[in-house]
Design an enzyme around this catalytic site. Structure first.
Site, mmCIF file in Angstrom:
data_model
loop_
_atom_site.group_PDB
_atom_site.id
_atom_site.type_symbol
_atom_site.label_atom_id
_atom_site.label_comp_id
_atom_site.label_asym_id
_atom_site.label_seq_id
_atom_site.Cartn_x
_atom_site.Cartn_y
_atom_site.Cartn_z
ATOM 1 C CD GLU A 147 -2.541 -1.173 2.644
ATOM 2 O OE1 GLU A 147 -3.349 -2.092 2.818
ATOM 3 O OE2 GLU A 147 -2.293 -0.295 3.499
ATOM 4 C CB CYS A 191 2.429 7.417 3.473
ATOM 5 S SG CYS A 191 2.653 6.224 4.768
ATOM 6 C CB CYS A 241 5.354 -5.219 9.324
ATOM 7 S SG CYS A 241 6.486 -4.442 10.493
ATOM 8 C CB CYS A 299 2.458 -2.955 16.196
ATOM 9 S SG CYS A 299 4.151 -2.343 16.089
ATOM 10 C CB CYS A 342 -0.231 -2.355 13.201
ATOM 11 S SG CYS A 342 0.343 -2.344 11.512
ATOM 12 C CB CYS A 379 0.366 0.901 7.708
ATOM 13 S SG CYS A 379 0.598 0.510 9.421
HETATM 14 S S1 SF4 Z 1 2.885 -0.307 13.119
HETATM 15 FE FE1 SF4 Z 1 2.596 -2.038 11.735
HETATM 16 S S2 SF4 Z 1 3.923 -1.611 9.996
HETATM 17 FE FE2 SF4 Z 1 4.590 -0.281 11.678
HETATM 18 S S3 SF4 Z 1 6.198 -1.446 12.727
HETATM 19 FE FE3 SF4 Z 1 4.285 -1.951 13.793
HETATM 20 S S4 SF4 Z 1 3.562 -3.816 12.752
HETATM 21 FE FE4 SF4 Z 1 5.097 -2.884 11.436
#
Ligand code: SF4
Length: 367
Positions: A92, A109, A116, A120, A123, A346
């Site tokens: 994205e 962005c 990833c 997190c 996220c 994201c």
């Molecule tokens: S917010 Fe999402 S994209 Fe950013 S580091 Fe954490 S898991 Fe990865």
């Protein structure tokens, strides 16, 4: 014979490739210019190259710009793009408009990884796992693809710039893919390339300490944004699993080192989650952390996603948190997530697309 991919090569590397094909170096400059100033995807569109040369280059080299699969525009003008790479993986990229005298300019962005590994818990990308790093060509390719789309939509003169800033805040942890990110930055920053000043480029990290130190050593004048999101290791361990390895104390030390080396101010991003990190004690702890670093704080009230375990705090809580920081002399702003109505945080568009695809597959199977 395999064709040499030109997207993601510096001007000097492009010259070496073109020279290696028996062509004069100025041809490399022409190609580079078409690619980054005019977002041209094919040698056949490079008007000032002789026809036979366009054919020759097409036999020997390639330009693989990510394909726009889907785009959405938000009520606030934010545009979100789902892009497909040559191996069909999807990422994205988001374009956020800022209206200024002289017209609208965009902050792009970009993503640095497919998925990833940081995981997190708030996220969508982090929850869908990690697939691979992006190459420098796939990172610069996002800027090229999106700028071309924006120009087509805005019917802009092909040479005029629409981009003001590039931020590495899309899918992925950029400091875990630093080599490719740095290569991409050299092209984004190059006057002959995309031409965006270093101070208009931001790298956002969830706190990968070796990467912060390595970035400090490069001497680049880019902006570092740190996703802090918690003021104790206990809470941070829960929401950013990387914190179990890279603790808050070490993170703050690495940020001091970064500031000392680069002379740049750092921004802390702080996502406000109801009942998790938004108490008055959190606000005072945060102010004690950031004041010695003269850092800016961006508070981002959470926008819940489908199935999320987290909630957005009440407005009173947000206002009180901000007032505590401001009262302590911290430079603080509240930033609403742009494009919330189009899933611009994201990983949300990709997650929603995957969910829909799965639903579509399920409904097809049931027929
Ligand atoms: S917010 Fe999402 S994209 Fe950013 S580091 Fe954490 S898991 Fe990865």
């Amino acid at each position: 014979m395999d064709r040499t991919e030109l997207l993601g090569l510096s001007l000097q590397e492009t010259e070496e490739v073109v020279n290696g094909l028996g062509l004069p170096r100025f041809r490399a400059r022409q190609v580079y210019h078409w690619l980054y100033k005019h977002q041209v995807h094919s040698f056949y569109q490079m008007g000032n190259l002789p026809k036979e040369l366009r054919y020759f280059l097409d036999q020997k080299a390639s330009i693989t710009v990510p394909r726009v699969v889907k785009s959405r525009v938000s009520q606030d003008g934010t545009r979100k793009f789902l892009l497909e790479l040559s191996d069909r993986k999807r990422i994205e990229t988001v374009a956020i408009p800022q209206t200024r005298t002289g017209g609208t300019k965009y902050t792009i962005c970009v993503s640095s990884q497919v998925g990833c590994p940081v995981g997190c818990t708030f996220c969508a990308t982090g929850q869908s796992g990690f697939e691979r790093d992006l190459t420098a060509g796939e990172i610069t390719g996002q800027v090229v693809a999106v700028e071309r789309e924006l120009k087509q939509r805005e019917k802009s003169v092909s040479g005029s710039r629409l981009l003001a800033n590039v931020v590495f805040m899309g899918m992925g942890e950029p400091l875990l893919n630093l080599d490719e990110v740095l290569k991409a930055i050299s092209i984004i920053n190059d006057e002959q390339g995309i031409g965006i000043g270093q101070r208009h480029i931001t790298i956002s990290t969830a706190g990968f300490i070796p990467g912060i130190k390595a970035l400090a050593e490069t001497g680049l004048q880019v902006t570092l944004a740190v996703s802090l999101h918690a003021t104790t290791n206990e809470v941070r361990d829960r929401i950013i699993p990387m914190n179990r390895r890279y603790r808050l104390e070490g993170l703050l030390d690495s940020i001091s080192y970064y500031i000392e080396k680069t002379g740049r101010r750092v921004t802390f991003e702080y996502l406000l989650l109801e009942g998790v990190n938004s108490s008055v004690s959190d606000a005072y702890r945060l102010s004690r952390m950031v004041k010695p670093l003269l850092a800016n704080v961006n508070l981002i009230p959470y926008n819940p996603t489908e199935g999320s375990q987290y909630r957005r705090p009440e407005q009173d809580t947000i206002t009180r948190f901000m007032a505590c920081l401001a009262g302590e002399g911290v430079n603080v702003t509240v930033r609403e997530e742009m494009g919330a109505d189009i899933k611009a945080a994201c990983g949300q568009l990709k997650a929603a697309t995957n969910r829909r695809s799965k639903q579509e597959i399920r409904s097809l199977k049931s027929k």
